[in-house]
Design a protein around this motif. Structure first.
Motif: not given
Length: 112
Positions: A70-75, A82-88, A46-48
């Motif tokens: 959520e902070d990372l998704l802004d970038k 409905q965006s997510r980081l798939s690792c999370q 959860c760093a990129c």
């Protein structure tokens, strides 16, 4: 076991596919375990944003995103509601459908 339907993506999954994964597995882990080599430059810490996906169906069945995600998704490139980081994004009992965006922001791959 829930099914993840992956929509076609030119590089990672040209024809699209469906995979099964145990409850409690992240979408990223499930894809990697099934030969879909989605980018995950930070090794799923959860760093990129390289493993960014858009959850087309089943979004509300996933665990809730934490503030760090959520902070990372802004970038993330191509951010959607409905965006997510798939690792999370951890699977529950419902099936999900995901789209891997056409681009990601991966400085290592782009040689910055």
């Amino acid at each position: 076991m829930p099914i993840i339907k992956i929509l076609p993506h030119a590089e990672y999954c040209p024809n699209g596919t469906e995979i099964e994964a145990p409850v409690g597995t992240s979408i990223c882990e499930a894809m990697l375990d099934n030969g879909i080599n989605i980018e995950h430059a930070c090794d799923m810490s959860c760093a990129c944003t390289t493993c960014h996906v858009i959850v087309k169906e089943g979004f509300h069945s996933l665990n809730e995103a934490e503030e760090e995600e959520e902070d990372l998704l802004d970038k993330a490139w191509g951010l959607q509601p409905q965006s997510r980081l798939s690792c999370q994004a951890v699977l529950a009992r419902e099936n999900v459908t995901v789209e891997i965006p056409k681009y990601s922001i991966n400085h290592a791959k782009e040689n910055h």
